[in-house]
Design a protein around this motif. Structure first.
Motif, PDB file in Angstrom:
ATOM      1  N   HIS A 188       0.446   2.078   6.578  1.00 52.42           N
ATOM      2  CA  HIS A 188      -0.060   2.993   5.388  1.00 52.42           C
ATOM      3  C   HIS A 188       0.268   2.115   4.235  1.00 52.42           C
ATOM      4  O   HIS A 188       1.290   2.152   3.490  1.00 52.42           O
ATOM      5  CB  HIS A 188       1.108   4.038   5.241  1.00 52.42           C
ATOM      6  N   PRO A 189      -0.659   0.935   3.918  1.00 54.06           N
ATOM      7  CA  PRO A 189      -0.281   0.034   2.784  1.00 54.06           C
ATOM      8  C   PRO A 189      -0.022   0.361   1.576  1.00 54.06           C
ATOM      9  O   PRO A 189       0.624  -0.248   0.632  1.00 54.06           O
ATOM     10  CB  PRO A 189      -1.621  -0.871   2.834  1.00 54.06           C
ATOM     11  N   ASP A 190      -0.261   1.901   0.864  1.00 53.63           N
ATOM     12  CA  ASP A 190      -0.166   2.174  -0.396  1.00 53.63           C
ATOM     13  C   ASP A 190       1.058   3.205  -0.445  1.00 53.63           C
ATOM     14  O   ASP A 190       1.378   3.762  -1.470  1.00 53.63           O
ATOM     15  CB  ASP A 190      -1.450   3.114  -0.696  1.00 53.63           C
ATOM     16  N   GLN A 191       1.847   3.075   0.555  1.00 54.16           N
ATOM     17  CA  GLN A 191       3.001   4.197   0.843  1.00 54.16           C
ATOM     18  C   GLN A 191       4.008   3.623  -0.274  1.00 54.16           C
ATOM     19  O   GLN A 191       4.161   2.338  -0.324  1.00 54.16           O
ATOM     20  CB  GLN A 191       3.811   4.204   2.062  1.00 54.16           C
ATOM     21  N   GLN A 192       4.696   4.613  -1.004  1.00 51.94           N
ATOM     22  CA  GLN A 192       5.830   4.066  -1.910  1.00 51.94           C
ATOM     23  C   GLN A 192       7.071   4.109  -0.888  1.00 51.94           C
ATOM     24  O   GLN A 192       7.774   5.264  -0.508  1.00 51.94           O
ATOM     25  CB  GLN A 192       5.968   5.174  -2.966  1.00 51.94           C
ATOM     26  N   VAL A 193       7.557   2.793  -0.671  1.00 52.46           N
ATOM     27  CA  VAL A 193       8.719   2.617  -0.046  1.00 52.46           C
ATOM     28  C   VAL A 193       9.710   1.750  -0.683  1.00 52.46           C
ATOM     29  O   VAL A 193       9.364   0.650  -1.256  1.00 52.46           O
ATOM     30  CB  VAL A 193       8.485   2.037   1.403  1.00 52.46           C
TER      31      VAL A 193
END
Ligand SMILES: C[S@@+](CC[C@H](N)C(=O)[O-])C[C@H]1O[C@@H](n2cnc3c(N)ncnc32)[C@H](O)[C@@H]1O
Length: 207
Positions: free
Chosen positions: A60-65
């Motif tokens: 999920h390369p765009d996930q905010q983590v």
């Protein structure tokens, strides 16, 4: 935060290699346990070298983590690993004083780290504070109900710098309840070793 190098600063360069199988088993299990939406903001408390973030972001390369940790050296490895991902961030912070406003995150996780927190009650209350009302907390850590963990706990308190305590299922449930969490589930599990045991707890903020 205490002055001087954090206990994990010295291990940062060798951590991923030394603990490769353990990290793969525990963080793989954590990732398989959680669920989240693409819009969710995820906070990882005591993120270490960012392996959990890497697992999430490669799918999920765009996930905010966001990962926080007290070891700048561990964080530097995490930053390097996750540099291709625009929504990943790593901050130096103590679990007992999170630098975020109330009700910021949909999901808060912490893996393999609660046994290092010198203020577990305050740290859990901080996790509660930064979670959105409909958010979830997932804690994965050693479980003192297992004999081998009790033995390690006894020894590590005496020899391992920074080590505080691991907890029984009952103790963790009490800590979560006192910090303002409604417990959804707690489960003891063995992740690869015949003797070694973990506990995974899922909790939501009490209304
Ligand atoms: C065993 S490592 C686990 C790292 C990562 N969560 C993982 O599973 O690979 C424990 C981490 O906890 C961090 N840590 C210890 N006490 C902390 C605290 N009070 N606040 C934030 N991080 C802490 C250490 O610096 C270290 O990176």
């Amino acid at each position: 935060m205490k002055n001087g190098p954090a206990p994990y600063d010295k291990q940062a360069a060798s951590y991923d290699r030394a603990w490769r199988r353990y990290i793969a088993r525990t963080l793989g299990f954590l990732k398989a346990t959680i669920s989240f939406r693409s819009s969710d903001k995820i906070l990882d408390i005591a993120c270490g070298t960012g392996e959990f973030e890497r697992l999430i972001l490669r799918e999920h390369p765009d996930q905010q983590v966001i990962g926080i940790d007290i070891s700048e050296n561990m964080l530097n490895f995490a930053r390097g690993k996750c540099s291709p991902y625009p929504n990943a961030a790593f901050l130096k912070a103590d679990a007992s004083a999170l630098p975020f406003p109330d009700q910021t995150f949909d999901l808060v996780v912490s893996a393999n780290s609660l046994h290092y927190f010198d203020k577990p009650s305050i740290s859990l209350a901080e996790m509660r504070r930064v979670l959105l009302p409909a958010g979830s907390l997932v804690i994965l850590d050693w479980c003192k109900d297992y004999l081998v963990c009790r033995c390690f706990d006894f020894c590590f308190r005496r020899i391992e710098r920074g080590y505080q305590s691991c907890y029984t299922q009952r103790e963790l449930q009490r800590l979560l309840d006192a910090a303002g969490f409604a417990i959804q589930s707690t489960r003891k599990i063995k992740l690869g070793s015949i003797f070694w045991g973990h506990i995974i707890a899922v909790a939501t903020p009490k209304a």
